[in-house]
Write a protein that holds these residues in place. Structure first.
Motif, PDB file in Angstrom:
ATOM      1  N   HIS A 175      -8.746   0.438  -1.171  1.00 56.89           N
ATOM      2  CA  HIS A 175      -8.064  -0.091  -0.039  1.00 56.89           C
ATOM      3  C   HIS A 175      -7.922  -1.810  -0.458  1.00 56.89           C
ATOM      4  CE1 HIS A 175      -8.425  -0.598   4.440  1.00 56.89           C
ATOM      5  NE2 HIS A 175      -7.093  -1.733   3.990  1.00 56.89           N
ATOM      6  N   LEU A 176      -8.620  -2.515  -0.544  1.00 55.99           N
ATOM      7  CA  LEU A 176      -9.246  -3.658  -1.106  1.00 55.99           C
ATOM      8  C   LEU A 176      -8.295  -4.375  -1.983  1.00 55.99           C
ATOM      9  CD1 LEU A 176     -12.901  -4.335  -0.920  1.00 55.99           C
ATOM     10  CD2 LEU A 176     -11.624  -5.162   0.736  1.00 55.99           C
TER      11      LEU A 176
ATOM     12  N   TYR B 227      -4.799  -3.221  -2.117  1.00 53.31           N
ATOM     13  CA  TYR B 227      -3.788  -3.242  -1.721  1.00 53.31           C
ATOM     14  C   TYR B 227      -4.057  -4.654  -1.008  1.00 53.31           C
ATOM     15  CZ  TYR B 227      -3.094   2.028  -3.369  1.00 53.31           C
ATOM     16  OH  TYR B 227      -2.791   2.766  -4.164  1.00 53.31           O
ATOM     17  N   ARG B 228      -5.392  -4.375  -0.259  1.00 53.99           N
ATOM     18  CA  ARG B 228      -5.233  -6.226   0.381  1.00 53.99           C
ATOM     19  C   ARG B 228      -4.921  -6.792  -0.592  1.00 53.99           C
ATOM     20  NH1 ARG B 228      -6.991  -7.054   5.766  1.00 53.99           N
ATOM     21  NH2 ARG B 228      -6.523  -9.128   5.323  1.00 53.99           N
TER      22      ARG B 228
ATOM     23  N   GLY C 107     -11.294  -8.613   8.005  1.00 56.27           N
ATOM     24  CA  GLY C 107     -11.926  -7.472   6.901  1.00 56.27           C
ATOM     25  C   GLY C 107     -12.328  -6.499   7.203  1.00 56.27           C
TER      26      GLY C 107
ATOM     27  N   MET D 129      -1.627   1.290   5.918  1.00 56.93           N
ATOM     28  CA  MET D 129      -1.353  -0.363   5.806  1.00 56.93           C
ATOM     29  C   MET D 129       0.100   0.268   5.805  1.00 56.93           C
ATOM     30  SD  MET D 129      -3.923  -1.572   2.866  1.00 56.93           S
ATOM     31  CE  MET D 129      -2.718  -3.446   3.099  1.00 56.93           C
TER      32      MET D 129
ATOM     33  N   THR E 114      -8.761 -14.131   8.769  1.00 61.92           N
ATOM     34  CA  THR E 114      -8.129 -13.022   9.193  1.00 61.92           C
ATOM     35  C   THR E 114      -9.102 -11.790   9.406  1.00 61.92           C
ATOM     36  OG1 THR E 114      -6.523 -11.037   7.698  1.00 61.92           O
ATOM     37  CG2 THR E 114      -8.116 -12.649   6.439  1.00 61.92           C
TER      38      THR E 114
ATOM     39  N   LEU F 151     -13.347 -10.019   1.864  1.00 60.03           N
ATOM     40  CA  LEU F 151     -12.255  -8.791   2.900  1.00 60.03           C
ATOM     41  C   LEU F 151     -13.563  -7.935   3.247  1.00 60.03           C
ATOM     42  CD1 LEU F 151      -8.729  -8.578   1.626  1.00 60.03           C
ATOM     43  CD2 LEU F 151      -9.513  -9.363   3.749  1.00 60.03           C
TER      44      LEU F 151
ATOM     45  N   GLU G  29       2.128  -4.794   2.542  1.00 60.14           N
ATOM     46  CA  GLU G  29       2.671  -5.288   3.775  1.00 60.14           C
ATOM     47  C   GLU G  29       3.293  -3.411   4.492  1.00 60.14           C
ATOM     48  OE1 GLU G  29       4.449  -8.477   4.450  1.00 60.14           O
ATOM     49  OE2 GLU G  29       2.859  -9.789   4.003  1.00 60.14           O
TER      50      GLU G  29
END
Length: 375
Positions: free
Chosen positions: A63-64, A66-67, A231, A94, A229, A214, A72
């Motif tokens: 997940h991290l 991909y961030r 996290g 996401m 943002t 994040l 997006e």
């Protein structure tokens, strides 16, 4: 009933209690302090990457990633269909669109020829993926150099899902090395376990710094709580990190033991028509996290499901090969681009007990397989 034989039970090395005790008496319990840092340093040594962030799970690591890669809503993320759902689930959550590709028969990992064809078509459409995610399946490395060369032509980053493959080697280097990032898992069924947890590794310090930011709720450096943002609370606790730290020194021995289990199965079952084991290309040294067989019912005389039921009746756990993701209801309407190798492997595949077990325990499995054979 004889004792249960599990597919891949956790195995302790003996030093976990002492390491846990030191952690608890130090007062460091939260996901911060010297123990997670020491575990991350040990992970860098084991993976060959320069930087590592220990996190709550392998899924959290993905997940991290991909961030960090900027995935997006509406972006495409590509991976092989033959994998566990966690490979793609964070990207889908996401808002990304998955595209599933077939696997190569010589490795069961992402087929570079299919990848190249699909990337060429995507470039013509003007819709390249945000990331390509090869999976080091069952401890088997993907053909990473070829995948990197193909993706590099179109500037597409490569993220390795190496959750099942810590300790594997590709062309003499640790698995995943060379990709933008690689994600690992320390779930209870893995060769090295922390009772949970995972890690994201990279040679790019900026990527890991961003992921670490994040993972700690994206808190900015300010005396008050400042967030540019949002996290996540994805840090690995010192308690779990201490278990992983105690275990990681045994990685080479654990891999050698798994490969020995595979070798015993291969030798004992080599004369049975219609039964083959997962191949290993010349460029790979797999961990054999799980020993996986393929059955041709016409030659073996029984289906994988019939064999699974016989093993279960003897209190022995086995499991079908990962059901391809394009066949899962969660991805209804998806397709797998390629000749259909992933489906064939699922239909004929079965995972055998592969963890720490005695020769006598392994003989129990072998005897049932031979008894089921009706070729």
């Amino acid at each position: 009933m004889r004792p249960r034989l599990h597919l891949s039970p956790p195995s302790l090395v003996g030093g976990e209690l002492a390491t846990l005790s030191r952690t608890l008496t130090s007062g460091w319990i939260a996901p911060a302090g010297p123990v997670p840092e020491a575990f991350e340093a040990a992970l860098c040594g084991a993976t060959g990457f320069e930087h590592a962030a220990a996190v709550a799970s392998g899924t959290a690591a993905l997940h991290l990633a991909y961030r960090v890669l900027g995935v997006e809503r509406g972006d495409e993320v590509w991976t092989q269909s033959l994998t566990f759902v966690a490979t793609i689930a964070p990207a889908v959550q996401m808002g990304a669109k998955p595209r599933f590709l077939d696997v190569a028969p010589d490795s069961w990992t992402l087929d570079p020829e299919v990848l190249e064809t699909q990337l060429r078509l995507a470039a013509r459409r003007g819709k390249l993926p945000r990331a390509v995610v090869p999976v080091d399946l069952y401890g088997q490395p993907a053909d990473l150099d070829v995948i990197l060369e193909i993706c590099g032509r179109w500037g597409v980053p490569v993220l390795c899902d190496s959750a099942e493959a810590l300790g594997a080697h590709y062309r003499g280097r640790p698995v995943g090395k060379g990709a933008a990032m690689a994600a690992f898992s320390f779930n209870g069924n893995k060769i090295i376990t922390a009772g949970g947890g995972g890690a994201l590794c990279s040679d790019d310090p900026a990527l890991i710094a961003r992921a670490r930011h994040l993972a700690t709720q994206a808190k900015e450096a300010a005396p008050h709580y400042q967030h540019e943002t949002t996290g996540y609370s994805y840090g690995l606790s010192s308690v779990l990190a201490s278990v992983g730290l105690a275990q990681i020194g045994a990685l080479r021995a654990r891999v050698a033991a798994r490969r020995l289990v595979f070798a015993r199965y291969a030798e004992a079952l080599s004369d049975l028509p219609g039964l083959t084991l997962m191949p290993e290309p010349g460029w790979a040294q797999a961990t054999r996290w799980l020993t996986v067989l393929q059955l041709d019912p016409a030659r073996f005389g029984a289906t994988p499901e019939e064999l699974r039921r016989e093993l279960e009746a003897a209190n022995i756990e086995s499991r079908p090969v990962w059901k391809p993701l394009h066949m899962q209801p969660a991805f209804r309407g998806a397709r797998c681009h390629g000749p259909g190798q992933a489906v064939r492997l699922f239909e004929r595949g079965l995972c055998l007990p592969s963890g720490a077990m005695s020769s006598a325990d392994q003989d129990r499995v072998i005897e049932i397989i031979r008894a089921v054979f009706r070729g």
